[in-house]
Design a protein around this motif. Structure first.
Motif, PDB file in Angstrom:
ATOM      1  N   MET A   1       0.846  -1.192   0.000  1.00  0.00           N
ATOM      2  CA  MET A   1       0.000   0.000   0.000  1.00  0.00           C
ATOM      3  C   MET A   1       0.880   1.240   0.000  1.00  0.00           C
ATOM      4  O   MET A   1       1.643   1.482   0.920  1.00  0.00           O
ATOM      5  N   THR A   2       0.825   1.987  -1.084  1.00  0.00           N
ATOM      6  CA  THR A   2       1.611   3.210  -1.168  1.00  0.00           C
ATOM      7  C   THR A   2       0.696   4.356  -1.567  1.00  0.00           C
ATOM      8  O   THR A   2      -0.127   4.224  -2.479  1.00  0.00           O
ATOM      9  N   PHE A   3       0.846   5.477  -0.902  1.00  0.00           N
ATOM     10  CA  PHE A   3       0.098   6.678  -1.237  1.00  0.00           C
ATOM     11  C   PHE A   3       0.849   7.866  -0.644  1.00  0.00           C
ATOM     12  O   PHE A   3       1.717   7.707   0.220  1.00  0.00           O
ATOM     13  N   ALA A   4       0.521   9.030  -1.114  1.00  0.00           N
ATOM     14  CA  ALA A   4       1.183  10.237  -0.642  1.00  0.00           C
ATOM     15  C   ALA A   4       0.516  10.732   0.634  1.00  0.00           C
ATOM     16  O   ALA A   4      -0.675  11.038   0.620  1.00  0.00           O
ATOM     17  N   ASN A   5       1.257  10.771   1.716  1.00  0.00           N
ATOM     18  CA  ASN A   5       0.740  11.329   2.970  1.00  0.00           C
ATOM     19  C   ASN A   5       1.369  12.700   3.156  1.00  0.00           C
ATOM     20  O   ASN A   5       2.523  12.830   3.554  1.00  0.00           O
ATOM     21  N   GLU A   6       0.572  13.742   2.845  1.00  0.00           N
ATOM     22  CA  GLU A   6       1.058  15.119   2.884  1.00  0.00           C
ATOM     23  C   GLU A   6       0.631  15.844   4.156  1.00  0.00           C
ATOM     24  O   GLU A   6       0.783  17.067   4.262  1.00  0.00           O
ATOM     25  N   TYR A   7       0.116  15.096   5.107  1.00  0.00           N
ATOM     26  CA  TYR A   7      -0.397  15.704   6.344  1.00  0.00           C
ATOM     27  C   TYR A   7       0.699  16.510   7.049  1.00  0.00           C
ATOM     28  O   TYR A   7       1.798  16.023   7.282  1.00  0.00           O
ATOM     29  N   LYS A   8       0.355  17.763   7.402  1.00  0.00           N
ATOM     30  CA  LYS A   8       1.310  18.651   8.061  1.00  0.00           C
ATOM     31  C   LYS A   8       0.810  19.144   9.422  1.00  0.00           C
ATOM     32  O   LYS A   8       1.408  20.051   9.995  1.00  0.00           O
ATOM     33  N   GLY A   9      -0.262  18.546   9.904  1.00  0.00           N
ATOM     34  CA  GLY A   9      -0.805  18.976  11.183  1.00  0.00           C
ATOM     35  C   GLY A   9      -0.147  18.269  12.355  1.00  0.00           C
ATOM     36  O   GLY A   9       0.846  17.542  12.223  1.00  0.00           O
ATOM     37  N   PHE A  10      -0.745  18.448  13.512  1.00  0.00           N
ATOM     38  CA  PHE A  10      -0.210  17.905  14.759  1.00  0.00           C
ATOM     39  C   PHE A  10      -0.258  16.379  14.776  1.00  0.00           C
ATOM     40  O   PHE A  10      -1.200  15.756  14.285  1.00  0.00           O
ATOM     41  N   HIS A  11       0.783  15.788  15.363  1.00  0.00           N
ATOM     42  CA  HIS A  11       0.837  14.354  15.606  1.00  0.00           C
ATOM     43  C   HIS A  11       1.277  14.145  17.050  1.00  0.00           C
ATOM     44  O   HIS A  11       2.243  14.773  17.494  1.00  0.00           O
ATOM     45  N   PRO A  12       0.568  13.325  17.826  1.00  0.00           N
ATOM     46  CA  PRO A  12       0.932  13.151  19.236  1.00  0.00           C
ATOM     47  C   PRO A  12       2.385  12.712  19.397  1.00  0.00           C
ATOM     48  O   PRO A  12       2.842  11.797  18.703  1.00  0.00           O
ATOM     49  N   PRO A  13       3.114  13.337  20.306  1.00  0.00           N
ATOM     50  CA  PRO A  13       4.522  12.974  20.507  1.00  0.00           C
ATOM     51  C   PRO A  13       4.704  11.609  21.155  1.00  0.00           C
ATOM     52  O   PRO A  13       5.761  10.991  21.012  1.00  0.00           O
ATOM     53  N   SER A  14       3.681  11.145  21.882  1.00  0.00           N
ATOM     54  CA  SER A  14       3.772   9.852  22.557  1.00  0.00           C
ATOM     55  C   SER A  14       2.368   9.392  22.927  1.00  0.00           C
ATOM     56  O   SER A  14       1.420  10.191  22.939  1.00  0.00           O
ATOM     57  N   PRO A  15       2.202   8.107  23.276  1.00  0.00           N
ATOM     58  CA  PRO A  15       0.879   7.606  23.676  1.00  0.00           C
ATOM     59  C   PRO A  15       0.327   8.267  24.931  1.00  0.00           C
ATOM     60  O   PRO A  15      -0.880   8.203  25.175  1.00  0.00           O
ATOM     61  N   SER A  16       1.164   8.902  25.709  1.00  0.00           N
ATOM     62  CA  SER A  16       0.702   9.543  26.942  1.00  0.00           C
ATOM     63  C   SER A  16       0.076  10.911  26.701  1.00  0.00           C
ATOM     64  O   SER A  16      -0.510  11.496  27.613  1.00  0.00           O
ATOM     65  N   TRP A  17       0.190  11.419  25.478  1.00  0.00           N
ATOM     66  CA  TRP A  17      -0.398  12.729  25.177  1.00  0.00           C
ATOM     67  C   TRP A  17      -1.917  12.658  25.295  1.00  0.00           C
ATOM     68  O   TRP A  17      -2.549  11.668  24.910  1.00  0.00           O
ATOM     69  N   THR A  18      -2.515  13.720  25.823  1.00  0.00           N
ATOM     70  CA  THR A  18      -3.968  13.852  25.864  1.00  0.00           C
ATOM     71  C   THR A  18      -4.342  15.262  25.409  1.00  0.00           C
ATOM     72  O   THR A  18      -3.556  16.205  25.569  1.00  0.00           O
ATOM     73  N   PRO A  19      -5.519  15.439  24.845  1.00  0.00           N
ATOM     74  CA  PRO A  19      -5.931  16.770  24.387  1.00  0.00           C
ATOM     75  C   PRO A  19      -5.994  17.773  25.539  1.00  0.00           C
ATOM     76  O   PRO A  19      -6.302  17.413  26.683  1.00  0.00           O
ATOM     77  N   ASP A  20      -5.687  19.022  25.212  1.00  0.00           N
ATOM     78  CA  ASP A  20      -5.867  20.086  26.197  1.00  0.00           C
ATOM     79  C   ASP A  20      -7.328  20.126  26.632  1.00  0.00           C
ATOM     80  O   ASP A  20      -8.240  19.859  25.843  1.00  0.00           O
ATOM     81  N   ARG A  21      -7.540  20.485  27.885  1.00  0.00           N
ATOM     82  CA  ARG A  21      -8.880  20.709  28.400  1.00  0.00           C
ATOM     83  C   ARG A  21      -8.969  22.187  28.762  1.00  0.00           C
ATOM     84  O   ARG A  21      -8.278  22.656  29.660  1.00  0.00           O
ATOM     85  N   ILE A  22      -9.808  22.925  28.054  1.00  0.00           N
ATOM     86  CA  ILE A  22      -9.866  24.367  28.267  1.00  0.00           C
ATOM     87  C   ILE A  22     -11.304  24.810  28.506  1.00  0.00           C
ATOM     88  O   ILE A  22     -12.263  24.190  28.044  1.00  0.00           O
ATOM     89  N   ASP A  23     -11.428  25.898  29.238  1.00  0.00           N
ATOM     90  CA  ASP A  23     -12.710  26.565  29.435  1.00  0.00           C
ATOM     91  C   ASP A  23     -12.940  27.443  28.210  1.00  0.00           C
ATOM     92  O   ASP A  23     -12.137  28.342  27.931  1.00  0.00           O
ATOM     93  N   PRO A  24     -13.988  27.200  27.417  1.00  0.00           N
ATOM     94  CA  PRO A  24     -14.186  27.988  26.198  1.00  0.00           C
ATOM     95  C   PRO A  24     -14.332  29.486  26.442  1.00  0.00           C
ATOM     96  O   PRO A  24     -14.083  30.282  25.533  1.00  0.00           O
ATOM     97  N   SER A  25     -14.697  29.867  27.670  1.00  0.00           N
ATOM     98  CA  SER A  25     -14.835  31.303  27.961  1.00  0.00           C
ATOM     99  C   SER A  25     -13.485  31.997  28.079  1.00  0.00           C
ATOM    100  O   SER A  25     -13.421  33.225  28.113  1.00  0.00           O
ATOM    101  N   THR A  26     -12.405  31.223  28.124  1.00  0.00           N
ATOM    102  CA  THR A  26     -11.068  31.814  28.287  1.00  0.00           C
ATOM    103  C   THR A  26     -10.343  32.014  26.966  1.00  0.00           C
ATOM    104  O   THR A  26      -9.189  32.441  26.954  1.00  0.00           O
ATOM    105  N   THR A  27     -10.998  31.708  25.853  1.00  0.00           N
ATOM    106  CA  THR A  27     -10.354  31.871  24.555  1.00  0.00           C
ATOM    107  C   THR A  27     -11.283  32.595  23.592  1.00  0.00           C
ATOM    108  O   THR A  27     -12.509  32.583  23.769  1.00  0.00           O
ATOM    109  N   THR A  28     -10.715  33.224  22.594  1.00  0.00           N
ATOM    110  CA  THR A  28     -11.506  33.872  21.553  1.00  0.00           C
ATOM    111  C   THR A  28     -11.566  32.950  20.336  1.00  0.00           C
ATOM    112  O   THR A  28     -10.747  32.042  20.193  1.00  0.00           O
ATOM    113  N   PRO A  29     -12.520  33.175  19.435  1.00  0.00           N
ATOM    114  CA  PRO A  29     -12.566  32.348  18.225  1.00  0.00           C
ATOM    115  C   PRO A  29     -11.258  32.370  17.440  1.00  0.00           C
ATOM    116  O   PRO A  29     -10.815  31.335  16.945  1.00  0.00           O
ATOM    117  N   GLN A  30     -10.620  33.528  17.351  1.00  0.00           N
ATOM    118  CA  GLN A  30      -9.360  33.594  16.605  1.00  0.00           C
ATOM    119  C   GLN A  30      -8.253  32.822  17.321  1.00  0.00           C
ATOM    120  O   GLN A  30      -7.473  32.105  16.688  1.00  0.00           O
TER     121      GLN A  30
END
Length: 453
Positions: A1-30
């Motif tokens: 299986m060969t295909f072009a993987n051009e993904y340039k976004g975030f990739h977890p550095p390790s299995p222990s990584w978890t998503p940030d948990r944030i209060d939406p009122s502390t951030t702006t849309p931008q």
């Protein structure tokens, strides 16, 4: 299986990584866009949508039945052999209140997923609305924003309500798969456990479909798919450009200014449409109607390991194109290799063939050795929390009901951005024009009647 993987976004550095948990009122849309959306990083928001008309968190059974109980919904049945959903069985049509009461009475064999309509079902204006805001949400439209402020200029493609029932002591599980859209998932009842892999691990996911390319933003294209990285069909965009050019020429002729430029723009758009006219996705020809195709090519479809009970997940496929609903869908191609274990033929291409048991407890002689090269992470979502999950992120979802065994969620699907500019996340106005068209139709219908039926 060969295909072009051009993904340039975030990739977890390790299995222990978890998503940030944030209060939406502390951030702006931008700020949210620049830190998470543009970089393709999943994020948990610890409270639901902040909007004056947000009422979904307070929905009760009586309220939902009173507002939407008479609306007809199509409900998936658990497959008698595999015990899973999304198997291609005909959906049952029933009143929403009847479905809800069956869940309350402990029926574990029904699951309400995305509600699709066809042009034959409704008049065109109603069809546009129902494609974006399907039953039973059409009568609940005043209880949530059509476009959450937090998501900035991302364009919503569809809003969905998900409901199922599980034994509180025995959570169920979906199959491993990914969404074609950015997902803002709001859990209203129950608890969800997400197992995650980034698009960089696509080659290790043993997908049903023949992947041709993984785009920079994580959008995955299969052999034969003629779509941009934001999910827009090439021919759909070409037709939209012709419409835009025709309107500009009409305006130029009315004012007498810029006619030459408008004519050149129209000629260029017509040339582009001619080129795109012969291009289309490979399609499924073996199904009787649009609903069958949608159900198979729908990321809401659930794959069940024969030894486990699974009953729900919250995902779709290519997503709606607003004014135009494709009457045929991209065909699930053959597996990449004959040595790879096969799932039932109805599984959509966006699903992995890896069984849930192998995903969480690999055997010593696993048939999926490449999985060990992937970076698996996980997180848990509680009631009234939200998960932002970029398009292309693989996920398996474990669902646990509340004390009554019910789980319920509302989600928004957004066209995945291709630009890292907050004010202009897409290369043109294709998705924005489509959303505004639907919004106008909805406002017209709301003025004509108090309740959309």
């Amino acid at each position: 299986m060969t295909f072009a993987n051009e993904y340039k976004g975030f990739h977890p550095p390790s299995p222990s990584w978890t998503p940030d948990r944030i209060d939406p009122s502390t951030t702006t849309p931008q700020e949210f866009f620049e830190k998470y959306v543009a970089t393709r990083i999943p994020c948990i928001l610890t409270s639901p949508i902040a909007a004056a008309n947000w009422k979904a968190s307070t929905w009760t059974a009586d309220y939902l039945k009173r507002r939407s109980g008479d609306l007809t919904v199509k409900v998936e049945r658990k497959h008698p052999s595999t015990g899973g959903f999304g198997s291609g069985l005909d959906r049952l049509e029933m009143r929403f209140s009847d479905f809800y009461e069956r869940l309350e009475n402990g029926d574990r064999d029904l699951y309400m997923t995305t509600q699709y309509t066809t042009l034959e079902d409704k008049e065109e204006a109603m069809h546009k609305v129902l494609e974006f805001l399907p039953h039973p949400l059409t009568n609940l439209v005043d209880d949530f924003p059509l476009r959450p402020e937090l998501m900035g200029h991302l364009v919503p493609q569809m809003v969905n309500l998900w409901m199922g029932s599980t034994d509180p002591a025995s959570p169920t599980s979906s199959g491993l798969h990914y969404d074609y859209q950015d997902n803002l998932y709001i859990l209203l009842r129950g608890e969800k456990r997400f197992t995650l892999f980034s698009p960089r691990d696509t080659e290790h996911m043993y997908l049903q479909g023949n992947v041709a390319r993984v785009c920079e933003n994580g959008y995955i294209l299969y052999d034969g798919m003629q779509r941009r990285a934001d999910g827009a069909g090439i021919r759909d965009v070409a037709e939209w450009k012709v419409g835009v050019a025709e309107r500009r020429l009409e305006e130029a002729e009315e004012t007498g200014e810029g006619i030459d430029e408008a004519e050149k723009e129209l000629d260029a758009a017509m040339d582009e449409l001619l080129v795109a006219g012969g291009e289309d996705d490979d399609v499924v020809d073996d199904f009787d109607d649009f609903d069958d195709i949608e159900q198979l090519d729908d990321e809401n479809s659930d794959i069940k390991d024969v030894d486990e009970e699974e009953d729900d997940d919250e995902d779709d496929d290519n997503g709606p194109t607003f004014a135009q609903v494709p009457q045929k869908r991209f065909a699930p191609p053959r597996s990449h290799t004959s040595k790879r274990p096969k799932s039932p033929p109805t599984d959509p291409p966006s699903f992995s063939t890896i069984p849930i048991s192998e995903l969480h407890t690999p055997s010593t002689k696993s048939l999926y050795p490449a999985l060990q090269n992937a970076t698996k992470t996980s997180c848990t979502l509680a009631s009234n929390e939200m998960l932002y999950l970029p398009a292309g992120w693989f996920h398996e979802v474990g669902s646990a009901g509340d004390q009554a065994g019910l789980h319920m969620a509302l989600n928004y699907w957004f066209a995945p951005p291709t630009q890292k500019v907050f004010a202009a996340p897409y290369e043109d106005g294709f998705w924005e024009d489509g959303f505004l068209d639907v919004k106008r139709e909805l406002e017209t219908l709301q003025r004509e009647r108090h309740s959309i039926i």
